[in-house]
Design a protein around this motif. Sequence first.
Motif, PDB file in Angstrom:
ATOM      1  N   HIS A  85     -41.097 -18.415  -7.983  1.00 52.95           N
ATOM      2  CA  HIS A  85     -42.196 -18.159  -7.055  1.00 52.95           C
ATOM      3  C   HIS A  85     -43.180 -17.209  -7.725  1.00 52.95           C
ATOM      4  CE1 HIS A  85     -44.205 -18.197  -3.217  1.00 52.95           C
ATOM      5  NE2 HIS A  85     -44.177 -16.874  -3.137  1.00 52.95           N
ATOM      6  N   ASP A 106     -49.459 -25.107  -3.843  1.00 51.38           N
ATOM      7  CA  ASP A 106     -48.214 -24.355  -3.817  1.00 51.38           C
ATOM      8  C   ASP A 106     -48.454 -23.101  -4.657  1.00 51.38           C
ATOM      9  OD1 ASP A 106     -48.067 -25.276  -6.478  1.00 51.38           O
ATOM     10  OD2 ASP A 106     -46.329 -26.558  -6.118  1.00 51.38           O
ATOM     11  N   CYS A 107     -47.420 -22.310  -4.917  1.00 50.80           N
ATOM     12  CA  CYS A 107     -47.648 -21.042  -5.624  1.00 50.80           C
ATOM     13  C   CYS A 107     -48.157 -21.266  -7.044  1.00 50.80           C
ATOM     14  CB  CYS A 107     -46.400 -20.169  -5.598  1.00 50.80           C
ATOM     15  SG  CYS A 107     -44.972 -20.798  -6.510  1.00 50.80           S
ATOM     16  N   TYR A 114     -50.349 -25.357   2.526  1.00 54.35           N
ATOM     17  CA  TYR A 114     -49.311 -25.547   1.512  1.00 54.35           C
ATOM     18  C   TYR A 114     -49.199 -27.033   1.195  1.00 54.35           C
ATOM     19  CZ  TYR A 114     -45.007 -25.498  -1.077  1.00 54.35           C
ATOM     20  OH  TYR A 114     -44.088 -25.643  -2.081  1.00 54.35           O
ATOM     21  N   ARG A 115     -49.161 -27.328  -0.081  1.00 54.67           N
ATOM     22  CA  ARG A 115     -48.931 -28.705  -0.527  1.00 54.67           C
ATOM     23  C   ARG A 115     -48.195 -28.630  -1.850  1.00 54.67           C
ATOM     24  NH1 ARG A 115     -53.025 -33.452  -2.250  1.00 54.67           N
ATOM     25  NH2 ARG A 115     -51.403 -34.996  -2.562  1.00 54.67           N
ATOM     26  N   HIS A 116     -46.979 -29.163  -1.883  1.00 57.59           N
ATOM     27  CA  HIS A 116     -46.176 -29.161  -3.104  1.00 57.59           C
ATOM     28  C   HIS A 116     -46.955 -29.823  -4.235  1.00 57.59           C
ATOM     29  CE1 HIS A 116     -42.719 -29.277  -5.706  1.00 57.59           C
ATOM     30  NE2 HIS A 116     -42.818 -30.587  -5.810  1.00 57.59           N
ATOM     31  N   GLY A 134     -48.932 -21.872   3.912  1.00 49.59           N
ATOM     32  CA  GLY A 134     -50.123 -22.040   3.079  1.00 49.59           C
ATOM     33  C   GLY A 134     -50.381 -20.792   2.265  1.00 49.59           C
ATOM     34  N   ALA A 174     -48.828 -18.785  -2.094  1.00 53.52           N
ATOM     35  CA  ALA A 174     -48.722 -20.004  -1.292  1.00 53.52           C
ATOM     36  C   ALA A 174     -47.257 -20.156  -0.914  1.00 53.52           C
ATOM     37  CB  ALA A 174     -49.201 -21.215  -2.082  1.00 53.52           C
ATOM     38  N   TYR A 175     -47.029 -20.262   0.360  1.00 58.77           N
ATOM     39  CA  TYR A 175     -45.673 -20.211   0.882  1.00 58.77           C
ATOM     40  C   TYR A 175     -45.458 -21.400   1.810  1.00 58.77           C
ATOM     41  CZ  TYR A 175     -41.542 -17.559   2.432  1.00 58.77           C
ATOM     42  OH  TYR A 175     -40.271 -17.124   2.690  1.00 58.77           O
ATOM     43  N   CYS A 176     -44.382 -22.144   1.563  1.00 56.43           N
ATOM     44  CA  CYS A 176     -44.077 -23.341   2.346  1.00 56.43           C
ATOM     45  C   CYS A 176     -44.091 -23.011   3.846  1.00 56.43           C
ATOM     46  CB  CYS A 176     -42.715 -23.892   1.927  1.00 56.43           C
ATOM     47  SG  CYS A 176     -42.321 -25.462   2.684  1.00 56.43           S
TER      48      CYS A 176
END
Length: 148
Positions: free
Chosen positions: A102, A32-33, A20-22, A123, A118-120
């Motif tokens: 989301h 991210d999603c 996961y990466r914003h 990942g 993709a979930y905080c």
Amino acid sequence: MSGHALGVVDLARSWIGTPYRHQGCVRGGGADCLGLLRGLWRDLYGAEPEPVPPYTADWAEAGGEEALWDAARRWLRPCRAGTDHPGDVLLFRMRDGGIAKHLGIAAEVGAAPSFIHAYCGHGVVESPLSQPWARRIVARFTFPEGEV
């Protein structure tokens, strides 16, 4: 299921394990999603259809703007109500009264539904589309077939 839908699911599964990466949108590097969806778009069509401005984790909640839903309406095709297909893009409202913020890709439908997102803290993963997740779905879209 169409070959296009199978391709979308296979592509989404190829992102599983991406951390996961914003604001990230790189398979294996971070996503991210929205980044997952952007990466799938690039895999399917090449260049992204519009630039994505920087965004915060609250996705414009303060102003109540449905930025994610509006963008989905511009570039994806809405699904008919009551239809569930692998490869559908799922749009979620994470809390009652909040904006939709989301996204995920339907992987399996039927008795054991699942989706890829993709979930905080996790990942890109494939998760069961359990009732707590399913009740948050506010819209379903499909990727356009062919070139865009």
